[in-house]
Design a protein around this motif. Structure first.
Motif, PDB file in Angstrom:
ATOM      1  N   ILE A  34       8.548  -9.183   5.200  1.00  0.00           N
ATOM      2  CA  ILE A  34       7.024  -9.309   6.218  1.00  0.00           C
ATOM      3  C   ILE A  34       7.469  -9.669   7.266  1.00  0.00           C
ATOM      4  O   ILE A  34       6.889  -9.420   8.069  1.00  0.00           O
ATOM      5  N   ALA A  45       5.226  -0.342   7.726  1.00  0.00           N
ATOM      6  CA  ALA A  45       5.339  -0.597   5.958  1.00  0.00           C
ATOM      7  C   ALA A  45       5.976  -1.387   5.977  1.00  0.00           C
ATOM      8  O   ALA A  45       6.127  -1.791   4.439  1.00  0.00           O
ATOM      9  N   ARG A  47       6.123  -4.507   6.229  1.00  0.00           N
ATOM     10  CA  ARG A  47       4.967  -5.689   5.387  1.00  0.00           C
ATOM     11  C   ARG A  47       4.617  -5.035   4.195  1.00  0.00           C
ATOM     12  O   ARG A  47       4.132  -6.211   3.552  1.00  0.00           O
ATOM     13  N   TRP A  48       3.665  -4.160   3.961  1.00  0.00           N
ATOM     14  CA  TRP A  48       3.395  -3.808   3.320  1.00  0.00           C
ATOM     15  C   TRP A  48       4.644  -3.444   2.044  1.00  0.00           C
ATOM     16  O   TRP A  48       4.301  -3.997   0.572  1.00  0.00           O
ATOM     17  N   ALA A  51       5.014  -6.739   0.830  1.00  0.00           N
ATOM     18  CA  ALA A  51       4.033  -7.387  -0.038  1.00  0.00           C
ATOM     19  C   ALA A  51       3.664  -7.111  -1.043  1.00  0.00           C
ATOM     20  O   ALA A  51       3.417  -7.692  -2.154  1.00  0.00           O
ATOM     21  N   ALA A  52       4.291  -6.306  -1.324  1.00  0.00           N
ATOM     22  CA  ALA A  52       4.186  -5.598  -3.109  1.00  0.00           C
ATOM     23  C   ALA A  52       5.284  -6.580  -3.573  1.00  0.00           C
ATOM     24  O   ALA A  52       5.376  -6.171  -4.830  1.00  0.00           O
TER      25      ALA A  52
END
Length: 78
Positions: A34, A45, A47-48, A51-52
């Motif tokens: 992140i 991408a 960051r996502w 987060a996952a």
């Protein structure tokens, strides 16, 4: 406790401890993604994905050991 029960308890303790350790490492890796320390696919991408990875790490650290301890609990005696 007898010998087989001791061995089983040690294996379960190791499994729970290693699961919590891996969850903590996944949370750390997710936060690094992140923040942009590691670059995988570019910043939006990452960051996502980070987060996952954090959510998977939280599940692995907090929820999965509870599920396993409930599953491994011995039934009440007669």
């Amino acid at each position: 406790m007898t010998r087989p029960e001791d061995a089983l308890a040690k294996k379960r303790f190791f499994a729970l401890s290693s699961m919590r350790l891996m969850g903590a490492l996944l949370i750390l890796a997710g936060f690094l993604l992140i923040r942009g320390v590691w670059a995988l696919a570019g910043q939006p991408a990452d960051r996502w994905v980070g987060a996952a990875v954090v959510l998977i790490g939280v599940f692995d650290f907090a929820i999965m050991p509870r599920i396993l301890t409930r599953r491994w609990r011995t039934p009440p005696g007669p």
